[in-house]
Design a protein around this motif. Structure first.
Motif, short mmCIF file in Angstrom:
data_model
loop_
_atom_site.label_atom_id
_atom_site.label_comp_id
_atom_site.label_asym_id
_atom_site.label_seq_id
_atom_site.Cartn_x
_atom_site.Cartn_y
_atom_site.Cartn_z
N TYR A 84 -12.40 -13.41 -0.80
CA TYR A 84 -11.75 -12.19 -0.94
C TYR A 84 -12.51 -10.89 -0.80
CZ TYR A 84 -7.14 -14.39 -0.79
OH TYR A 84 -6.11 -15.22 -0.17
N TYR A 85 -13.43 -10.67 -1.87
CA TYR A 85 -13.90 -9.21 -2.31
C TYR A 85 -15.61 -9.68 -2.36
CZ TYR A 85 -8.92 -8.86 -3.04
OH TYR A 85 -7.67 -8.65 -3.20
N LYS A 108 1.43 -13.66 0.24
CA LYS A 108 1.97 -13.40 -1.23
C LYS A 108 2.79 -14.28 -1.70
CE LYS A 108 -0.75 -9.40 -1.56
NZ LYS A 108 -1.26 -9.42 -0.15
N THR A 153 0.71 -1.19 0.08
CA THR A 153 -0.05 0.02 0.02
C THR A 153 0.92 1.14 0.07
OG1 THR A 153 -1.85 -1.18 1.23
CG2 THR A 153 -1.80 1.33 1.17
N GLY A 159 -11.73 -5.60 -6.03
CA GLY A 159 -10.23 -5.84 -5.60
C GLY A 159 -9.99 -5.53 -4.12
N CYS A 160 -8.86 -5.24 -3.81
CA CYS A 160 -8.53 -4.57 -2.52
C CYS A 160 -8.59 -3.27 -2.39
CB CYS A 160 -7.15 -5.25 -1.97
SG CYS A 160 -5.72 -4.85 -2.98
N ALA A 161 -8.72 -2.51 -1.30
CA ALA A 161 -8.81 -1.40 -1.13
C ALA A 161 -7.73 -0.35 -1.47
CB ALA A 161 -9.33 -1.25 0.39
N GLN A 163 -18.43 0.18 -1.27
CA GLN A 163 -18.08 0.18 0.16
C GLN A 163 -18.42 1.69 0.74
OE1 GLN A 163 -16.58 -2.18 1.92
NE2 GLN A 163 -15.92 -3.96 0.28
#
Length: 384
Positions: A313-314, A186, A61, A85-87, A321
């Motif tokens: 995951y999502y 990962k 990030t 996806g992720c934030a 969101q």
């Protein structure tokens, strides 16, 4: 039980990690961040990829924040990001005062669709930020073409994709800069948190390197050229990653072999309501293995009964969101992202799964497909 998140990822490295901790902790220079081990790790990454620079930082990030900041993205700019996806892609854009513009994904590959991304470009768009998702790389040749034609910066969120290649080019080197994440699960995870920025542009790399340490240039301490970040890399983790780097290719190969086996076993399940990811190895990174099914909860319950962990995951697209809804247009729709959020479920994929475990996982998914949704639900609710 076959867990989705294995608790023993670094069991084979326990003694080495303890030795590294002792060596760093008792070293004469007492250097715990940004020392010689970090420099050596950055050089190893740079040479492995053929990059001009690699800059280790505190997280994937943070790597995105450093790149966007180095590019001057700021107030009023727009950055096109995936709707699924992720934030962090959206969050890092917001943190700079810029606006994330959400583009829908490909309904099968699940990565952001180039046509949808280009349709989202406006006069305020400053950058494109495609992300590789699950085990599939985004269509980077298309995104590179769009960025060139539209005069946009191109940031490659390759946090999930270390080890992947598309057309012979490693993940992370398709854009002006790419990022990696070393969080433990990962493909090149570590025993903690960390990330890196990789780039072919030495000037951009120099700016990122300055920003990660409060805007200092590494030569003149306490001279701050820019307002930067505290995103420094840990010497213990740098040494640990150097220790694990020689085994990375074997671990990646094992992941790919397991994924190939799954894909072969699941090739005919689409007629039974279970869709496997696209086959092949070009443009793949084998971080997780994700299925699509309307019977997600029934499949998860059935797998749990068979002693197999799974993960969603999502479950909600980013523009849905609460944190990002204010940036999304009223009544906006991202149909492929919404469908994938409702249907995705990931099954175990990590290098030290045994052949017997992999076969059991595949057998169980196939058995669920043959049983049918209602019968599987009944079996899952029966007492063992």
């Amino acid at each position: 039980m076959i867990p989705f998140f294995p608790p023993d990822l670094f069991e084979a490295d326990r003694a080495d990690l303890l030795e590294i901790m002792h060596a760093v902790g008792t070293g004469a220079d007492q250097r715990f961040i940004l020392g010689g081990r970090t420099a050596a790790f950055e050089d190893a990454l740079r040479r492995r990829l053929g990059a001009a620079d690699a800059v280790a930082c505190s997280s994937g990030t943070s790597a995105l924040s450093l790149v966007l900041s180095a590019m001057g993205v700021g107030e009023g700019d727009e950055v096109v990001v995936p709707a699924l996806g992720c934030a962090p892609p959206a969050a890092t854009v917001c943190a700079l005062g810029a606006v994330p513009v959400f583009a829908d994904v490909d309904p099968w590959r699940l990565v952001v669709a180039p046509d949808a991304a280009e349709a989202a470009v406006t006069g305020r768009t400053r950058a494109l930020m495609p992300a590789h998702l699950f085990s599939v790389m985004a269509d980077m040749p298309r995104f590179a073409d769009i960025a060139r034609r539209r005069g946009l910066r191109l940031v490659e969120d390759s946090a999930l994709a270390q080890g992947g290649e598309l057309g012979g080019t490693p993940a992370g080197l398709w854009g002006e800069a790419g990022v990696f994440s070393f969080v433990q699960v990962k493909t090149f995870g570590t025993a903690g948190e960390g990330g890196a920025v990789v780039t072919r542009d030495t000037g951009l790399g120099q700016d990122v390197r300055m920003l990660r340490n409060h805007g200092q240039d590494g030569v003149h301490r306490f001279v701050h050229h820019r307002v930067g970040y505290n995103s420094r890399f840990d010497e213990i983790l740098a040494a640990f990653q150097l220790h694990r780097l020689p085994g990375l290719d074997a671990r990646l190969q094992r992941r790919a072999d397991i994924a190939d086996y799954y894909t072969d076993r699941f090739a005919d399940l689409a007629d039974h309501g279970i869709c496997a990811p696209p086959p092949g190895r070009d443009g793949r990174c084998f971080y997780v293995y994700t299925l699509l099914t309307e019977a997600r909860e029934e499949l998860r319950a059935y797998l749990a009964r068979e002693g197999i962990g799974s993960h969603v995951y999502y479950p909600r697209p980013l523009p849905h969101q609460p944190a990002f809804a204010p940036y999304a247009p009223p009544n906006g729709r991202w149909p492929a992202a919404e469908s994938a959020a409702r249907r995705n479920v990931s099954i175990p994929l990590y290098p030290h799964l045994s052949d017997a475990q992999v076969e059991h996982i595949a057998d169980s998914v196939c058995a669920f497909a043959r049983l049918g949704r209602e019968e599987a639900a009944l079996q899952s609710h029966r007492a063992p």
